[in-house]
Motif scaffolding. Structure first.
Motif, mmCIF file in Angstrom:
data_model
loop_
_atom_site.group_PDB
_atom_site.id
_atom_site.type_symbol
_atom_site.label_atom_id
_atom_site.label_comp_id
_atom_site.label_asym_id
_atom_site.label_seq_id
_atom_site.Cartn_x
_atom_site.Cartn_y
_atom_site.Cartn_z
ATOM 1 N N THR A 442 13.875 4.044 -20.335
ATOM 2 C CA THR A 442 13.670 5.324 -20.840
ATOM 3 C C THR A 442 13.835 5.469 -22.486
ATOM 4 O O THR A 442 13.533 6.489 -23.053
ATOM 5 C CB THR A 442 14.312 6.246 -20.206
ATOM 6 O OG1 THR A 442 15.703 6.339 -20.040
ATOM 7 C CG2 THR A 442 13.834 6.359 -18.716
ATOM 8 N N GLY A 443 15.016 4.849 -22.865
ATOM 9 C CA GLY A 443 15.673 4.943 -24.101
ATOM 10 C C GLY A 443 16.465 6.072 -24.285
ATOM 11 O O GLY A 443 16.488 6.455 -25.502
ATOM 12 N N ARG A 444 16.747 6.590 -23.109
ATOM 13 C CA ARG A 444 17.809 7.858 -23.118
ATOM 14 C C ARG A 444 19.007 7.544 -22.529
ATOM 15 O O ARG A 444 19.093 6.469 -21.735
ATOM 16 C CB ARG A 444 17.090 8.817 -22.489
ATOM 17 C CG ARG A 444 15.831 9.643 -23.116
ATOM 18 C CD ARG A 444 15.851 11.220 -23.072
ATOM 19 N NE ARG A 444 14.463 11.365 -23.126
ATOM 20 C CZ ARG A 444 13.729 11.761 -22.150
ATOM 21 N NH1 ARG A 444 13.820 11.633 -21.065
ATOM 22 N NH2 ARG A 444 12.346 12.029 -22.563
ATOM 23 N N ALA A 445 20.035 8.345 -22.817
ATOM 24 C CA ALA A 445 21.163 8.034 -22.126
ATOM 25 C C ALA A 445 21.392 8.397 -21.042
ATOM 26 O O ALA A 445 20.769 9.263 -20.423
ATOM 27 C CB ALA A 445 22.357 8.814 -23.148
ATOM 28 N N VAL A 446 21.819 7.409 -20.013
ATOM 29 C CA VAL A 446 21.940 7.754 -18.620
ATOM 30 C C VAL A 446 23.564 7.890 -18.433
ATOM 31 O O VAL A 446 24.290 7.250 -18.569
ATOM 32 C CB VAL A 446 21.632 6.585 -17.743
ATOM 33 C CG1 VAL A 446 21.649 6.886 -16.257
ATOM 34 C CG2 VAL A 446 19.945 6.454 -18.399
ATOM 35 N N PRO A 469 21.380 3.963 -25.364
ATOM 36 C CA PRO A 469 20.576 3.211 -26.114
ATOM 37 C C PRO A 469 21.102 2.996 -27.267
ATOM 38 O O PRO A 469 21.697 3.942 -27.954
ATOM 39 C CB PRO A 469 18.980 3.657 -25.940
ATOM 40 C CG PRO A 469 19.460 5.018 -25.850
ATOM 41 C CD PRO A 469 20.549 5.425 -25.020
ATOM 42 N N LEU A 470 21.202 1.475 -27.769
ATOM 43 C CA LEU A 470 21.353 1.147 -29.275
ATOM 44 C C LEU A 470 20.045 1.284 -30.235
ATOM 45 O O LEU A 470 19.241 0.565 -29.572
ATOM 46 C CB LEU A 470 22.099 0.025 -29.376
ATOM 47 C CG LEU A 470 23.163 -0.542 -30.249
ATOM 48 C CD1 LEU A 470 24.417 0.584 -30.086
ATOM 49 C CD2 LEU A 470 23.485 -1.652 -30.006
ATOM 50 N N VAL A 480 22.591 -1.828 -25.531
ATOM 51 C CA VAL A 480 23.290 -0.490 -24.912
ATOM 52 C C VAL A 480 24.538 -0.428 -25.197
ATOM 53 O O VAL A 480 25.141 -1.395 -25.500
ATOM 54 C CB VAL A 480 23.081 -0.439 -23.495
ATOM 55 C CG1 VAL A 480 21.506 -0.172 -23.066
ATOM 56 C CG2 VAL A 480 23.547 -1.478 -22.619
ATOM 57 N N VAL A 481 25.129 0.822 -25.351
ATOM 58 C CA VAL A 481 26.403 1.062 -25.276
ATOM 59 C C VAL A 481 27.028 1.824 -23.941
ATOM 60 O O VAL A 481 26.522 2.555 -23.467
ATOM 61 C CB VAL A 481 26.588 2.245 -26.527
ATOM 62 C CG1 VAL A 481 28.333 2.326 -26.859
ATOM 63 C CG2 VAL A 481 26.110 1.893 -27.659
ATOM 64 N N LEU A 482 27.995 1.096 -23.617
ATOM 65 C CA LEU A 482 28.598 1.686 -22.277
ATOM 66 C C LEU A 482 29.946 2.407 -22.566
ATOM 67 O O LEU A 482 30.700 1.759 -23.446
ATOM 68 C CB LEU A 482 29.064 0.586 -21.225
ATOM 69 C CG LEU A 482 28.059 -0.303 -20.836
ATOM 70 C CD1 LEU A 482 28.343 -1.290 -19.864
ATOM 71 C CD2 LEU A 482 26.780 0.185 -20.374
#
Ligand code: C2E
Ligand code: CA
Ligand code: CA
Length: 930
Positions: A442-446, A469-470, A480-482
């Motif tokens: 989705t390209g969005r934060a989850v 997402p980065l 991605v950033v966790l």
């Protein structure tokens, strides 16, 4: 405003640019000039008009035929004459006669000059070491009748000839250029403007060049005629402007001259003719003064100086670069519109330098800014309490902050797979990878809603993960950033809160609300597994006294200790809860049988009864336990608790036994069953049993319509036992058959007695147990009794429960048919609690349906009960069977039943089960009232 101005000057890159220019410009001057000339050659078009002038050349061929140079002056005199005679318009004779030669020759020449019509003679500007700067002209003898025109020329740094000064002035004369003089004599006044460029040679005693013009190239060369040929064919010069001069190699100066796109070597007369043609066309250009092009460089550089160092738009970034082309553009415009030439290269150079400095400052600033931002981000990353891990699009770790490193099992996480460094359980791994896939997709934060369990060293932590997402250049390929947030404390706090809400603070045992939940669950489980649950209500004996004498702290300690003992005495799956005060409730699930319950209860009682030592004092401890069993005693939690509580009070009153069941049958069950059975058999023989009669009344007028016979056992000690306390036992042994037979005979005897004594003349209903029903001798027995007593069979009715009737419907059907054939009535008891087959219900020869007591009881409180009652009545009436409602206790229940059309009513509202005498008397009173 000031701040803005200051901020303009603050980025001092332009100072550097100016300094750099100042340093390198003088150095580069020759090179820049060459570049300017190159630009000039490219921009200035060649002049394409047809030449009007002709050059008579003293060339190699003429010298070959006329003899060595210098020629006798008579030859020149002849040429001047020839040209005059041929009718040349103007003759510019570019040969200097500055010294005397042979007298004859000089005389001839002087005469020819005198005769000449329009003759221009040269003046040359010379500078040499010996004499300095001076002008040379013809000897006065040759000047008579001619006009002087200077042939001074100047070469550019690249050695090419492009310009000429229209005027040269000596100490006492002003001389115009030979082409200009020729043009004036030819009658064409040159127009356009002259340059003002001045150049002085020597220290003021020499000469001064002025009125500089630039002379564009010619497309075609001016026609040239060798001197010899000119002498032979002078007629071609009629009306022409003729330039005569030396072109032979080595004899005169030679200049590199642009000729169209080529460069040719040209000698003085050719250059003069060329200049003449340019002037005639007014195609000359004016050179801008040097200061103009220099200041122009500054002017065009000005916008750059104030240009913002933080360009925001694309235009702001591109415009400085475009500025670099501005001087060229201006140069071109001035050239084509004003015919002025100025040198664009210096300005271009300055601008380029400025732009470079601007650009590099910009770059430097951007780099510094970038570094700063990176350092800040790094510091932030190190400061935050969350673990932050950056994953590349390949899923491998690119960076991780210290908190993340602490969470992982590897010190060096870089380049590793995230699942290998984080020790998650299977579920956690699954949720994490799903969140990452979702984020990439989705390209969005989850953000995960539930924390995952992460093993960190020996401890397990709860981690809440957010995957963002980065931003990456390539769309669709995301790293991605966790963000890993350790919420263990929150989770633990939540658990503690939940625990506090559901547990007793003193003992840590479940409190009332959790107990209710557990009971609900246990009862539901038991229902599914067809098992029983025991609810134990326990109360400490004499606890109040401990509390009062030793204080509350001691009381609390006792409660805690009892809780511990209870936990020890029970199995793991059992629930031990504190009800409040000194009361505990224990839920025993999955009990194997009554005996097992009693074993546990005994164990509990024993455990609690251990002596207790409190502040050095030893004192006895004891408790009482009440038991209720689900679903036997009911399935409602509160009711069960109330039952167990009630039983507990009964146990308290009993000095020998510390516990009691709520239903006494269970209590009895635990006594010696064989003894009880024997006692019952003896009572049966000795007349210990008795029948009580409960009236049944009609709906319309309340008239007595029947009795139900209910069994009572009057024990030796005078206590009257209810059927619930012994029917179970009787059914488990064969006693029930004997008891059933006795009951039938007793009821029949009572009918006989009443009919002979004028007692109530209504049928008596007798309850039969399931076991009796399946024993087919019941019909035989009935007929015997009927025969022996001679009573009318319609005075007798048998009540059998719905459950019994449906247990083996085929057998029961046969039995009922037999009974019915005898003329004895049949009532279906406890209707609504079992599962009736409608088929059999229709087939059975039934005279009454009795709605179960429980429905009647709930009639006023539960709408469902009312609905069931209504349905049962409807069903019975549909089958043509009257309905009896039993357990009617209130007039409200009665009213509802009547409203629904119930036919017969029975219950405490009318009368309790009564001994025969009282029943008869009740019947009489009814009659009287009626
Ligand atoms: P049942 O056949 O449902 O009998 C009705 C029960 O309801 C009786 O209890 C009666 O006393 C009670 N009762 C009547 N009106 C009311 C009322 O208004 N309120 C309340 N709360 N109760 C009311 P009892 O006499 O204790 O009998 C219990 C059960 O024992 C009977 O239930 C029946 O199934 C069985 N039973 C009684 N006598 C005999 C018998 O002779 N032979 C057999 N096999 N079973 C019997
Ligand atoms: Ca009954
Ligand atoms: Ca009943």
């Amino acid at each position: 405003m000031w701040a803005r101005i200051v901020s303009w000057f603050q980025p001092r890159y332009w100072v550097w640019a100016a300094l750099a220019c100042a340093l390198v410009l003088p150095w580069l001057r020759p090179g820049l000039t060459r570049l300017d000339l190159l630009v000039y050659d490219m921009l200035v078009p060649a002049n394409a008009t047809e030449a009007e002038s002709v050059v008579v050349a003293v060339d190699d061929a003429s010298i070959a035929s006329l003899g060595r140079w210098p020629w006798p002056r008579a030859l020149h005199a002849r040429m001047i004459d020839v040209l005059r005679e041929a009718g040349a318009k103007v003759v510019a004779y570019d040969v200097l006669f500055s010294e005397a030669s042979s007298v004859d020759d000089d005389r001839l020449l002087a005469e020819a000059v005198k005769r000449a019509h329009k003759l221009v003679v040269p003046v040359a500007a010379v500078t040499d070491m010996q004499h300095g700067a001076y002008l040379i002209e013809n000897m006065p003898a040759f000047r008579n009748g001619s006009v002087p025109g200077h042939v001074d020329t100047l070469l550019d740094v690249d050695g090419r000839w492009r310009r000429m000064f229209m005027t040269i002035s000596g100490p006492d004369m002003v001389i115009q250029a030979m082409p200009w003089v020729a043009l004036s004599l030819a009658g064409g006044a040159p127009h356009g403007h002259w340059g003002r460029g001045e150049q002085a040679a020597g220290d003021g005693r020499g000469w001064v060049r002025s009125a500089e013009v630039l002379l564009p190239a010619m497309a075609d060369p001016v026609p040239m005629v060798p001197f010899v040929d000119a002498l032979r064919h002078p007629e071609q010069f009629a009306g022409k402007v003729v330039f005569v001069g030396v072109t032979a190699h080595g004899l005169g100066p030679e200049y590199a001259l642009s000729m169209g796109s080529r460069v040719t070597l040209a000698s003085s007369p050719v250059v003069m003719a060329h200049a003449y043609e340019v002037l005639r066309e007014s195609a000359q250009l004016i050179p801008a003064p040097a200061w103009l092009s220099k200041s122009l460089a500054m002017v065009v550089a000005l916008p750059l100086l104030i240009w913002p160092l933080r360009p925001t738009t694309r235009w702001a970034k591109l415009l400085p670069m475009a500025c670099v082309l501005l001087p060229l553009l201006l140069c071109w415009a001035a050239l084509s519109l004003l015919r002025i030439w100025f040198e664009p290269v210096a300005a271009t150079f300055v601008l380029t330098l400025g732009w470079l400095v601007w650009g590099s400052t910009l770059l430097m600033r951007a780099t510094l800014e970038g570094n700063r931002v990176r350092r800040q981000a790094q510091a932030t990353l190190f400061a935050v309490g969350e673990g932050v891990v950056v994953l590349g699009e390949d899923g491998l770790i690119r960076s991780a902050n210290p908190v993340a490193v602490q969470m992982s099992r590897k010190v060096d996480m870089l380049g590793e797979n995230i699942e290998q460094v984080l020790q998650l359980d299977d579920e956690g791994r699954f949720t994490l990878s799903r969140a990452m896939v979702q984020c990439r997709h989705t390209g969005r934060a989850v953000s995960m809603e539930q924390p995952v369990r992460l093993q960190v060293g020996a401890v397990c932590r709860d981690i809440l993960v957010t995957v963002a997402p980065l931003p990456e250049e390539e769309a669709g390929h995301h790293g991605v950033v966790l963000a890993l947030r350790d919420v263990t404390a929150t989770v633990v706090a939540g658990q503690q809160l939940r625990h506090a809400a559901t547990h007793d603070a003193l003992t840590g045992l479940p409190n009332r609300s959790l107990l209710r939940d557990r009971m609900d669950q246990a009862i539901a489980r038991a229902a599914r597994a067809q098992q029983s649950v025991a609810i134990l209500f326990m109360d400490l004996d004499r606890f109040k006294r401990i509390n009062d004498s030793l204080g509350h702290a001691a009381g609390d300690e006792v409660i805690r200790e009892v809780g511990r003992r209870l936990l020890q005495a029970c199995r793991k799956q059992d629930t031990v809860a504190r009800w409040g005060g000194d009361e505990f409730v224990i839920v025993l699930e999955d009990i194997a049988g009554r005996d097992a319950v009693i074993t546990v209860v005994n164990k509990i009682v024993e455990a609690v009864a251990q002596e207790m030592t409190l502040s050095g004092m030893v004192f006895p401890c004891a408790c009482s336990v009440g038991l209720a069993i689900a679903p036997e005693d009911g399935t409602d939690v509160d009711a069960l608790l109330a039952m167990a509580d009630a039983a507990m009070y009964r146990a308290k009153g009993n000095p020998t036994q510390r516990w009691a069941f709520f239903s006494s049958s269970l209590n009895l069950w635990t006594r010696d069953r064989l003894a009880l059975e024997g006692e019952a058999r003896r009572a049966l023989v000795e007349g210990g049993f008795e029948l009580f009669y409960q009236p049944q009344v009609d709906r319309v007028d309340g008239r007595l319509v029947g009795f139900e016979a209910l069994l009572r056992w009057r024990r030796d000690d005078g206590e009257v036992m209810l059927p619930s306390e012994f029917i179970g036992m009787a059914e488990e042994s064969s006693l029930i058959l004997a008891l059933g037979e006795w009951t039938l005979r007793e009821a029949a005897r009572q009918i006989v007695a009443w009919s002979s004594a004028g007692g109530p003349d209504v049928p008596i209903s007798v309850n039969v147990s399931a076991k009796q029903c399946l024993d087919l001798q019941l019909v035989q027995l009935l007929s015997t009794i009927l025969a022996e007593t001679g009573i009318s069979p319609d005075k007798l009715k048998l009540e059998l429960t719905e459950t019994a009737a449906m247990s083996d419907a085929a057998v029961v059907e046969e039995l009922l048919d037999g009974i019915r054939q005898l003329g004895v009535g049949i009532a279906l008891d406890d209707f609504g609690t079992g599962y009736s087959s409608l088929v059999y219900l229709r087939r059975f020869p039934i005279q009454q349906i009795k709605i179960d007591r429980s429905f009647v009881q709930d009639l006023t409180t539960q709408p469902e009960a009312a609905a069931i009652v209504k349905a049962i009545i409807g069903l019975a009436h549909g089958l043509g069977v009257p309905v009896v409602a039993e357990g009617v206790e209130t007039s409200m229940q009665r009213d509802i039943l009547l409203e629904h059309g119930c036919d017969i009513l029975q219950g405490y509202l009318y009368a309790r089960p009564l001994p025969a005498q009282d029943a008869a008397r009740w019947g009489d009173m009814e009659k009287l009232h009626g």
